[in-house]
Design a protein around this motif. Structure first.
Motif, PDB file in Angstrom:
ATOM      1  N   GLN A   1       0.806  -1.214   0.000  1.00  0.00           N
ATOM      2  CA  GLN A   1       0.000   0.000   0.000  1.00  0.00           C
ATOM      3  C   GLN A   1       0.841   1.266   0.000  1.00  0.00           C
ATOM      4  O   GLN A   1       0.417   2.291  -0.534  1.00  0.00           O
ATOM      5  N   THR A   2       2.010   1.212   0.598  1.00  0.00           N
ATOM      6  CA  THR A   2       2.779   2.434   0.814  1.00  0.00           C
ATOM      7  C   THR A   2       4.071   2.513   0.009  1.00  0.00           C
ATOM      8  O   THR A   2       4.713   3.564   0.005  1.00  0.00           O
ATOM      9  N   TRP A   3       4.492   1.449  -0.675  1.00  0.00           N
ATOM     10  CA  TRP A   3       5.756   1.445  -1.413  1.00  0.00           C
ATOM     11  C   TRP A   3       5.738   2.547  -2.473  1.00  0.00           C
ATOM     12  O   TRP A   3       4.722   2.764  -3.119  1.00  0.00           O
ATOM     13  N   PRO A   4       6.849   3.266  -2.647  1.00  0.00           N
ATOM     14  CA  PRO A   4       8.206   3.049  -2.140  1.00  0.00           C
ATOM     15  C   PRO A   4       8.466   3.639  -0.756  1.00  0.00           C
ATOM     16  O   PRO A   4       9.628   3.726  -0.339  1.00  0.00           O
ATOM     17  N   TYR A   5       7.436   4.077  -0.073  1.00  0.00           N
ATOM     18  CA  TYR A   5       7.573   4.550   1.305  1.00  0.00           C
ATOM     19  C   TYR A   5       7.273   3.393   2.251  1.00  0.00           C
ATOM     20  O   TYR A   5       7.298   2.228   1.864  1.00  0.00           O
ATOM     21  N   ASP A   6       6.980   3.711   3.500  1.00  0.00           N
ATOM     22  CA  ASP A   6       6.638   2.698   4.488  1.00  0.00           C
ATOM     23  C   ASP A   6       5.392   3.141   5.240  1.00  0.00           C
ATOM     24  O   ASP A   6       4.945   4.290   5.106  1.00  0.00           O
ATOM     25  N   PRO A   7       4.767   2.253   6.013  1.00  0.00           N
ATOM     26  CA  PRO A   7       3.558   2.646   6.742  1.00  0.00           C
ATOM     27  C   PRO A   7       3.754   3.837   7.661  1.00  0.00           C
ATOM     28  O   PRO A   7       2.827   4.641   7.851  1.00  0.00           O
ATOM     29  N   ALA A   8       4.958   4.008   8.228  1.00  0.00           N
ATOM     30  CA  ALA A   8       5.185   5.143   9.115  1.00  0.00           C
ATOM     31  C   ALA A   8       5.097   6.469   8.362  1.00  0.00           C
ATOM     32  O   ALA A   8       4.747   7.497   8.952  1.00  0.00           O
ATOM     33  N   THR A   9       5.399   6.459   7.074  1.00  0.00           N
ATOM     34  CA  THR A   9       5.232   7.674   6.276  1.00  0.00           C
ATOM     35  C   THR A   9       3.762   8.057   6.208  1.00  0.00           C
ATOM     36  O   THR A   9       3.399   9.229   6.402  1.00  0.00           O
ATOM     37  N   ALA A  10       2.900   7.084   5.950  1.00  0.00           N
ATOM     38  CA  ALA A  10       1.470   7.352   5.793  1.00  0.00           C
ATOM     39  C   ALA A  10       0.865   7.934   7.061  1.00  0.00           C
ATOM     40  O   ALA A  10      -0.037   8.782   6.992  1.00  0.00           O
ATOM     41  N   THR A  11       1.334   7.492   8.220  1.00  0.00           N
ATOM     42  CA  THR A  11       0.747   7.968   9.478  1.00  0.00           C
ATOM     43  C   THR A  11       1.554   9.105  10.103  1.00  0.00           C
ATOM     44  O   THR A  11       1.223   9.555  11.209  1.00  0.00           O
ATOM     45  N   GLY A  12       2.584   9.597   9.392  1.00  0.00           N
ATOM     46  CA  GLY A  12       3.430  10.637   9.951  1.00  0.00           C
ATOM     47  C   GLY A  12       3.418  11.940   9.192  1.00  0.00           C
ATOM     48  O   GLY A  12       4.318  12.761   9.357  1.00  0.00           O
ATOM     49  N   LEU A  13       2.390  12.166   8.354  1.00  0.00           N
ATOM     50  CA  LEU A  13       2.315  13.375   7.538  1.00  0.00           C
ATOM     51  C   LEU A  13       1.642  14.509   8.308  1.00  0.00           C
ATOM     52  O   LEU A  13       0.677  14.299   9.051  1.00  0.00           O
ATOM     53  N   GLY A  14       2.131  15.715   8.076  1.00  0.00           N
ATOM     54  CA  GLY A  14       1.593  16.861   8.793  1.00  0.00           C
ATOM     55  C   GLY A  14       0.129  17.112   8.543  1.00  0.00           C
ATOM     56  O   GLY A  14      -0.591  17.606   9.424  1.00  0.00           O
ATOM     57  N   SER A  15      -0.363  16.761   7.354  1.00  0.00           N
ATOM     58  CA  SER A  15      -1.778  16.961   7.033  1.00  0.00           C
ATOM     59  C   SER A  15      -2.687  16.197   7.992  1.00  0.00           C
ATOM     60  O   SER A  15      -3.850  16.556   8.170  1.00  0.00           O
ATOM     61  N   GLN A  16      -2.156  15.154   8.602  1.00  0.00           N
ATOM     62  CA  GLN A  16      -2.914  14.356   9.552  1.00  0.00           C
ATOM     63  C   GLN A  16      -2.583  14.720  10.992  1.00  0.00           C
ATOM     64  O   GLN A  16      -3.472  14.851  11.844  1.00  0.00           O
ATOM     65  N   LEU A  17      -1.303  14.943  11.249  1.00  0.00           N
ATOM     66  CA  LEU A  17      -0.876  15.194  12.620  1.00  0.00           C
ATOM     67  C   LEU A  17      -1.399  16.514  13.147  1.00  0.00           C
ATOM     68  O   LEU A  17      -1.582  16.675  14.358  1.00  0.00           O
ATOM     69  N   VAL A  18      -1.646  17.499  12.262  1.00  0.00           N
ATOM     70  CA  VAL A  18      -2.231  18.770  12.709  1.00  0.00           C
ATOM     71  C   VAL A  18      -3.551  18.539  13.425  1.00  0.00           C
ATOM     72  O   VAL A  18      -3.887  19.249  14.380  1.00  0.00           O
ATOM     73  N   CYS A  19      -4.302  17.554  12.965  1.00  0.00           N
ATOM     74  CA  CYS A  19      -5.645  17.329  13.516  1.00  0.00           C
ATOM     75  C   CYS A  19      -5.683  16.247  14.597  1.00  0.00           C
ATOM     76  O   CYS A  19      -6.740  16.021  15.192  1.00  0.00           O
ATOM     77  N   LEU A  20      -4.559  15.590  14.846  1.00  0.00           N
ATOM     78  CA  LEU A  20      -4.550  14.492  15.819  1.00  0.00           C
ATOM     79  C   LEU A  20      -4.982  14.961  17.202  1.00  0.00           C
ATOM     80  O   LEU A  20      -5.776  14.293  17.876  1.00  0.00           O
ATOM     81  N   ASP A  21      -4.474  16.119  17.637  1.00  0.00           N
ATOM     82  CA  ASP A  21      -4.823  16.651  18.960  1.00  0.00           C
ATOM     83  C   ASP A  21      -5.681  17.910  18.878  1.00  0.00           C
ATOM     84  O   ASP A  21      -5.816  18.641  19.861  1.00  0.00           O
ATOM     85  N   TRP A  22      -6.239  18.174  17.693  1.00  0.00           N
ATOM     86  CA  TRP A  22      -7.112  19.343  17.538  1.00  0.00           C
ATOM     87  C   TRP A  22      -8.318  19.187  18.463  1.00  0.00           C
ATOM     88  O   TRP A  22      -8.884  18.096  18.586  1.00  0.00           O
ATOM     89  N   PRO A  23      -8.741  20.230  19.150  1.00  0.00           N
ATOM     90  CA  PRO A  23      -9.862  20.089  20.094  1.00  0.00           C
ATOM     91  C   PRO A  23     -11.106  19.518  19.427  1.00  0.00           C
ATOM     92  O   PRO A  23     -11.406  19.807  18.268  1.00  0.00           O
ATOM     93  N   ARG A  24     -11.811  18.735  20.182  1.00  0.00           N
ATOM     94  CA  ARG A  24     -13.051  18.142  19.674  1.00  0.00           C
ATOM     95  C   ARG A  24     -14.051  19.246  19.345  1.00  0.00           C
ATOM     96  O   ARG A  24     -14.210  20.201  20.108  1.00  0.00           O
TER      97      ARG A  24
END
Length: 464
Positions: free
Chosen positions: A366-389
């Protein structure tokens, strides 16, 4: 042939274009006073635009909360071309981001669309939270600039959420769609022709789904599908191999950059940073000149030039909020998106665990030539990880098709920001779509491609 050293030097020196923005053009538009404008009224304060007197600028006042439950209003800058007798009506051009204004780009876009402006009146506006009224989050702006993918500091995210407060939830795409319908009414239009680029395609699609009888035709350039982007970027990750190999074939690089990239990510674990750099660099050189060489050296154990490339790309992404507001970007994506943990209406506790479970389930395929950690480590996602409910707007049914109007889907075969896999996903939800893929072009085909085929396709489509 230019030496590898010279090509890398040119590569690193060239990464200075802010993706999708024109920083040199000053913002224009006139602010309306409280007694000139009311939410949902006309366009107030109309006068020739400063620095572009061939256009008329004014202000549209819209409710902060379209439901009326929360008081307040916002002033949105609007620019209109002078063709008041356009036989095909108004053409509303929607910029990207989310976070990019429209009015400062009016002159540039009018130049790109000049062949159709005898038949259409061009309209552009600053979406809520952009331009002169950009949402300001200084730390997040410093960390991300114009990037979607750069990983910001946790403190920057927390500071931004605190600065925006509960009003952050009024900056979703649904709010922008409601603003556009007020703009349509203020312009006196029954139907609009919409031309959207990147995030602007998503806005155009969502407007068409919400107001199907008010759309004449759609140009969707560098397509984000109507379901929204994927925070895991599972289309862009494998698309990198296709794009780099196509660029390598065009330039005769003599290596396999995709295989080298896979080796680099496996060895150094910096996939998110590399994807961010490659996505930024497509705006400078769709042939990715010099990139295969630095990847090949890094795969052989010499990562210094690759590290310099990544750093240069990050520095080149620097941009003020008035050019692309990262505060607005965060507020919109966190309101709109669906994440491995659900939506932003999901309790913050448990989100990180859900994201980790997703990483463990992702496969190398699913992630080649990257790895799964790339998919879950992008800023587009991490910005919202702790965004207030916060409450989020409802999502249109997943398989509802766009209204049965003419639709042009336009893409470049070197685009990593909005890979063509997304374009074909949207095509499945479009009646009889016209699809044009421009060879050698990257993101924002109308505005940036050297190959004129995409612009010509837009002219032909709009003048039918």
């Amino acid at each position: 042939m230019t030496s590898t050293r010279a090509r890398v030097a040119a590569l690193l020196g060239a990464v200075a274009v802010v993706a999708g923005t024109t920083l040199a053009t000053p913002a224009v538009g006139l602010a309306a006073t409280a007694d000139q404008a009311r939410p949902g009224g006309g366009i107030a304060g109309q006068a020739p635009c400063p620095n572009a007197p061939e256009f008329t600028c004014g202000t549209l006042t819209v409710p902060l909360d379209h439901s009326g439950a929360t008081p307040g209003s916002l002033d949105l800058a609007v620019a209109v071309a002078g063709n008041t007798a356009a036989p095909k009506g108004d053409l509303l051009f929607l910029t990207g981001g989310p976070g990019q204004p429209g009015v400062p780009l009016m002159k540039r876009i009018a130049g790109k669309l000049e062949p159709v402006l005898k038949d259409y009146r061009l309209v552009m506006y600053d979406q809520r939270g952009t331009g002169a009224h950009a949402l300001q989050c200084p730390g997040l702006q410093e960390d991300m600039g114009s990037s979607d993918l750069a990983v910001p500091r946790g403190q920057s995210i927390a500071d931004c959420a605190a600065a925006l407060g509960p009003a952050a939830r009024f900056y979703s795409t649904a709010d922008t769609v409601a603003d556009i319908d007020l703009l349509r009414r203020a312009l006196g239009d029954q139907r609009l022709t919409l031309d959207g680029v990147s995030y602007g395609t998503f806005v155009a699609e969502r407007y068409a789904l919400a107001h199907p009888s008010h759309v004449a035709r759609l140009v969707l350039d560098s397509v984000v599908p109507q379901q929204g982007d994927d925070p895991l970027d599972l289309a862009a990750l494998p698309a990198t191999a296709r794009v780099l190999r196509a660029a390598c074939q065009a330039t005769g690089c003599g290596t396999d950059p995709a295989a080298d990239l896979a080796t680099v990510v496996r060895r150094y674990g910096d996939g998110a940073q590399i994807l961010d750099a490659l996505t930024s660099y497509e705006f400078t050189d769709p042939n990715y000149g010099g990139v295969p060489e630095v990847l090949h050296e890094a795969a052989a154990g010499q990562p210094a030039k690759l590290q310099a490339f990544v750093e240069a790309a990050h520095q080149g992404d620097a941009a003020p909020a008035e050019a692309l507001s990262q505060g607005l970007h965060a507020a919109t994506l966190c309101a709109d998106s669906h994440f491995p943990w659900g939506t932003t209406d999901t309790p913050v506790e448990g989100r990180a665990a859900a994201l980790e479970r997703t990483r463990q389930r992702l496969t190398a395929e699913q992630t080649w030539p990257y790895d799964p950690a790339t998919a879950t480590g992008l800023g587009s996602q991490l910005v919202c990880l702790d965004w207030p409910r916060e409450p989020v707007p409802p999502t249109p049914p997943a398989h509802r098709k766009l209204p049965n109007v003419p639709v042009l889907l336009l893409g470049g075969d070197r685009d990593l920001s909005t890979p063509n896999e997304w374009l074909y996903q949207q095509a499945e939800l479009t009646h009889d779509p016209q699809i044009v893929i421009v060879p050698g072009a990257a993101h924002s085909v109308q505005n940036r491609a050297a190959n004129p085929a995409g612009r010509q396709a837009v002219y032909d489509f709009l003048l039918k």
